[in-house]
Design an enzyme around this catalytic site. Structure first.
Site, PDB file in Angstrom:
ATOM      1  N   LYS A   1       0.830  -1.217   0.000  1.00 57.89           N
ATOM      2  CA  LYS A   1       0.000   0.000   0.000  1.00 57.89           C
ATOM      3  C   LYS A   1       0.858   1.259   0.000  1.00 57.89           C
ATOM      4  O   LYS A   1       0.608   2.214  -0.744  1.00 57.89           O
ATOM      5  CB  LYS A   1      -0.927   0.007   1.213  1.00 57.89           C
TER       6      LYS A   1
ATOM      7  N   CYS B   1      -3.044  10.451   1.191  1.00 61.43           N
ATOM      8  CA  CYS B   1      -2.315   9.281   0.695  1.00 61.43           C
ATOM      9  C   CYS B   1      -0.963   9.683   0.112  1.00 61.43           C
ATOM     10  O   CYS B   1       0.076   9.456   0.714  1.00 61.43           O
ATOM     11  CB  CYS B   1      -3.152   8.555  -0.350  1.00 61.43           C
TER      12      CYS B   1
END
Length: 406
Positions: free
Chosen positions: A201, A255
């Protein structure tokens, strides 16, 4: 029953999606006002398709509470910022959520962490928090990492269609969690170990950050030597193995602007390209501010308070302002002790900064120069109203003559 912990940009859509697909769900958040809003039948942020999904989940029986539930499955989806100095992940919210889960969880329960974390966080922080409550991980409580993979503005579609990763050190538990996510996910669901899931991720978002930084550095080089970076990128991208992104005023959201720092913090001697890429991206709001001053000087504009920033969010057509380049630019401008820039964003209805307008025409009437920081659909459709204004377009969405770019 599944207890989803944290009802923000990731937790709420996940809870709604599961509930609307036959899973019994109770969503939990410490924020009483947020829970009250949901219980009164209203969503807490704007997102295409979210209201319809919310209604489907309500009809299916979803409940919202400030209390942690006694159940066999928990999904933790709380923020994971980074420490500004060490650059390491700040796992405080995850740890506190897991500690609260441990107070009510029965033996045999599975705790799934969706929050993005750096490699080793589950082992170093989450596992000890569970074991401090008297449980043995892998016997009494099962730990899984299932990192989210959705983007604001397209959440509902991506929840349905994006591939997912399930990190579980016990394959049987991994299959059990995969079955849960298969209730709605139409993409491929891969099972791997926890640390690999953590790393994948972070690497996904780091890949994007590095590529954005390359485009932003090209913009700086081309500006220094009076070249058109957009023309250069267009020609380069005609090569079959080249795909350069567009430069922009900075990187926001929770993110790309945050996750790569986790690797820099954990591997400072190794993550050198990543570190420099993040510094390039973080420098772009100051680069835009400098472009504003350059253009004002060229056009003979004296009053910085007659300059307006269009867009407060970090990307187009969402109300998400987390780490937005505009907020970073305003913070930088304050450090220069200059008068305040005007600001307008059609997606932000509450006053969040000084000199903020809530009507496009009023905003335009009070500025001589417009800096397009976000490419909302509104500005693309109404760009004709910018005629007569000095325009700096940082997103390459305005097609008027005489527009300045990065």
């Amino acid at each position: 029953m599944v207890n989803v912990i944290g009802l923000g940009y990731i937790g709420l859509p996940t809870a709604l999606m599961m509930a609307s697909h036959g899973v019994e769900v109770i969503g939990t958040d410490y924020n009483k006002e947020l829970v009250d809003t949901l219980n009164n039948g209203h969503t807490t942020f704007k997102e295409d398709g979210l209201d319809e999904l919310f209604q489907d989940a309500i009809n299916a029986g979803i409940k919202f509470s400030n209390e942690y539930q006694v159940t066999d499955t928990y999904i933790v989806s709380v923020p994971t910022p980074y420490d500004k100095f060490s650059k390491k992940v700040d796992a405080t919210y995850v740890i506190e959520a897991v500690k609260s889960v441990a107070k009510v969880a029965p033996k045999g329960a599975t705790v799934v962490v969706e929050s993005t974390v750096s490699p080793g966080t589950m082992e170093k922080f989450v596992k000890p928090a569970i074991e401090a409550a008297g449980f043995k991980v892998g016997e009494d409580i099962n730990l899984v990492h299932a990192p989210e993979r959705i983007i604001p503005g397209n959440m509902v579609y991506e929840l349905y269609h994006n591939n997912r990763t399930i990190g579980a050190d016990d394959k049987v538990i991994g299959e059990k969690v995969k079955k849960l996510y298969s209730s709605f996910c139409q993409g491929e669901i891969v099972i791997t170990d926890i640390k690999t899931a953590e790393m994948t991720k972070v690497v996904e978002n780091t890949f994007r950050a590095v590529n954005i930084a390359f485009a932003n550095e090209l913009a700086k080089i081309c500006r220094h030597d009076d070249m058109d970076v957009y023309e250069i990128i267009k020609i380069c991208n005609m090569h079959p193995r080249v795909n350069i992104l567009q430069p922009g005023p900075g990187v926001g959201g929770h993110c790309i602007s945050v996750d790569p720092w986790f690797l820099v913090g954990d591997y400072p001697g190794l993550a050198k390209v990543i570190a420099e890429s993040m510094r390039i991206n973080d420098s772009m709001p100051d680069f835009v501010l400098n472009r504003i001053y350059e253009i004002m000087k060229e056009k003979g504009l004296k009053d910085i308070s007659r300059v307006g920033l269009y867009g407060l969010t970090y990307k187009e057509n969402v109300d998400d302002m987390r780490e937005s380049p505009t907020l970073q630019l305003l913070e930088s401008q304050e450090r220069h002790l200059a008068p305040g820039l005007k600001v307008y964003d059609p997606w932000v209805t509450k006053d969040v900064v000084e000199n903020q307008y809530h009507d496009f025409d009023t905003f335009l009437n009070n500025v001589d120069m417009v800096v397009v920081m976000v490419g909302h659909s509104e500005i693309k459709e109404m760009q004709g109203k910018l005629a007569g204004k000095v325009v700096l377009d940082t997103r390459k969405v305005i097609n008027l003559e005489g527009v300045y770019r990065l």
